[in-house]
Design an enzyme around this catalytic site. Structure first.
Site, short mmCIF file in Angstrom:
data_model
loop_
_atom_site.label_atom_id
_atom_site.label_comp_id
_atom_site.label_asym_id
_atom_site.label_seq_id
_atom_site.Cartn_x
_atom_site.Cartn_y
_atom_site.Cartn_z
N HIS A 1 0.82 -1.21 0.00
CA HIS A 1 0.00 0.00 0.00
C HIS A 1 0.86 1.27 0.00
CE1 HIS A 1 -3.38 -2.48 2.17
NE2 HIS A 1 -3.27 -2.78 0.88
N PRO A 2 1.83 1.41 -0.90
CA PRO A 2 2.62 2.65 -0.91
C PRO A 2 1.76 3.84 -1.31
CG PRO A 2 3.10 1.35 -2.87
CD PRO A 2 2.23 0.49 -1.99
#
Length: 567
Positions: free
Chosen positions: A473-474
């Protein structure tokens, strides 16, 4: 070649923009994608249960790695991102989670972002969605994204794990995207009624492909954005394996939708970013913006794994001789084990009363295996994925050269704050208390991981350093706002230049409480209206839960059993 708009990246956001902008017949759009098509007969991306496969190769995965993470035993950690039409929606876990209402109200409290409150965003979540059980105040019924809800008769471990969470003193919620996110309950997924992955290529691009005003070019690796003075005028890209240089021009705007890893790289290569970094790499400076590539955030998670005393887990589905039958049922009927991502239950809790909205997320899985398909436990088992939601740790992305083929330097700085360690220790101990509840008595075997010998803070910390992994989930590396580290304004327009926007997960000012895909789509829907000059959708008046003084939990049915006493 000249178009009104050039979109860089056919991912979760770029495909939304391509579909919405080409609804105006007099507008021409070029959509550039570095990867290839989303082959509809490739089970690796189309079968929900096969979600681990794309992460094991490089056809659909950029397969980035971090620099050695200093607080994680200097491990180089995975940072998989989607490559191909659909972007990361082509390879993600298909969990349809929007975040907590308080995430967006927090965004709206920041200067310049006043129209990003939850009630401003909710109409765009609804616009994007078609939920299989129909619309309501929180869910849509006519959107491009197919959302499937868990059904009666699914794996009994899902129900037992939710019941155990409630017995441990936490709320139950029937809709993690509805009135109240906080609690344990069923988890929706982006899967079509025919059991296929509902990527944005399937949902949005399939609507837009027949339009004459949309041009899609795959295997087009963006080199840099072109400028005349401070105005973005086009894109230089490399086509195919030969890397032949091509140029396209934009009459109106260039829309950068590369995601939280690629978008800051492309900006930096184009001369927008920290001046010192660009000077060091001999990149001509167009606009000094120190926040490009900074503020990088992610979710870190761990697995707590248990053997299962009853033969109800998905372990048989991992055995090769059972997989042809599963594949045939999925291929011809769109049903069975293959038609689900198997993340059909989960939850969000506050680990302590001091948190005003949930800081811990759970995904429950009725098998014991790593997310990328490795290290499967060779027996019936189940696991809880658990991780913190809003870590204070901040990382950065920096290009290493002008070469668009070279991966950047990525450092998340995982676990760099004391709060991280408190939250992860709490998460392990709370999870053990949940697993110890009566609802799991018929199923709970021994603790496989971390194991009964991992108890005190030092032992827990060692386990976290060695085994915690990215949740993929950058975000937040080109954040919205008007402070000195902001990269774009509340409409995605890059500060200091004209004709250029960033529209993807990188513009989130702070990571949300949950998976990112649904929110990334919402962001693109909302900004698409701005680009088109449409009146914003009317603000919702739906009521939503605010914890206030509500305790994080009540007394559990059973206080935690010693790990060694598990049957």
């Amino acid at each position: 070649m000249e178009y009104d708009y050039i979109i860089i990246g056919a991912g979760s956001a770029g495909n939304v923009l391509a579909a919405r902008l080409t609804e105006d017949a007099d507008v021409t759009v070029l959509l550039l994608e570095a990867g290839g098509p989303d082959y509809r007969l490739d089970f690796r991306t189309q079968m929900p249960a096969a979600l681990a496969f794309p992460l094991q190769g490089k056809r659909y995965n950029w397969a980035y790695e971090t620099d050695p993470e200093p607080h994680m035993n200097n491990r180089r950690m995975e940072c998989g991102r989607g490559k191909g039409l659909g972007g990361s929606s082509l390879i993600n876990g298909m969990c349809y989670i929007r975040g907590n209402a308080m995430d967006f109200d927090h965004w709206a409290s920041l200067s310049g972002l006043e129209d990003w409150s939850y009630l401003d965003c909710l109409p765009y979540f609804r616009k994007a969605e078609t939920r299989d059980i129909g619309p309501n105040d929180f869910h849509g019924g006519e959107g491009p994204v197919s959302v499937t809800t868990p059904k009666i008769g699914n794996n009994p471990l899902f129900h037992a794990m939710v019941a155990a969470g409630v017995q441990a003193g936490y709320p139950r919620t029937d809709d993690l995207n509805g009135y109240q996110q906080e609690g344990f309950g069923p988890m929706d997924r982006t899967v079509t009624p025919k059991g296929r992955r509902a990527s944005t290529a399937r949902g949005y691009l399939d609507q837009a492909r027949p339009r004459n005003n949309l041009t899609i070019i795959t295997h087009a690796l963006t080199d840099r954005i072109l400028f005349e003075g401070k105005r973005a005028t086009g894109v230089r890209y490399l086509k195919g394996d030969a890397g032949t240089g091509q140029t396209a021009y934009a009459r109106r705007e260039v829309l950068l939708c590369g995601g939280a890893i690629a978008s800051p790289q492309i900006l930096q290569r184009s001369g927008i970013g920290p001046a010192e970094l660009l000077q060091r790499l001999d990149i001509p400076l167009v606009q000094a913006l120190p926040g490009v590539g900074e503020n990088l955030q992610d979710h870190l998670e761990m697995y707590l794994q248990y053997s299962c005393k009853q033969p109800v887990s998905l372990y048989p589905a991992l055995l090769w001789f059972n997989q042809p039958k599963i594949g045939i049922e999925w291929l011809f009927n769109g049903t069975g084990v293959g038609a689900s991502n198997q993340f059909e239950a989960g939850g969000f809790i506050r680990s302590r009363d001091a948190f005003t909205w949930p800081n811990i997320q759970y995904h429950f899985l009725p098998v014991a295996i790593n997310y990328n398909g490795s290290n499967a436990v060779k027996e019936h088992g189940f696991q809880a994925h658990v991780g913190s939601m809003r870590s204070p740790s901040r990382g950065r992305i920096q290009v290493k050269s002008k070469d668009p083929r070279q991966h950047p330097s990525i450092l998340f700085n995982y676990m760099s704050s004391e709060q991280d360690w408190h939250e992860f220790r709490d998460a392990i101990r709370i999870t053990r208390e949940i697993i110890a509840q009566p609802a799991l008595d018929p199923y709970r075997g021994r603790e496989i991981s971390p194991g009964a010998n991992v108890q005190n803070d030092d032992e827990l910390d060692a386990f976290i350093r060695e085994h915690a992994e990215t949740a993929y989930h950058p975000s937040c590396s080109c954040k919205m706002g008007d402070d000195k580290m902001a990269v774009v304004d509340g409409q995605g327009r890059v500060h200091g230049v004209q004709g250029l926007r960033v529209v993807d997960a990188s513009i989130m000012p702070q990571i949300i409480t949950g998976n990112l895909n649904a929110t990334t789509i919402m962001i693109a829907e909302k900004i698409a209206d701005r680009i088109r000059g449409c009146q914003p959708l009317a603000k919702s008046n739906a009521a939503y839960f605010i914890a206030g003084d509500t305790p994080a939990r009540t007394s559990p049915v059973r206080h935690s059993l010693p790990v060694t006493s598990y049957p």
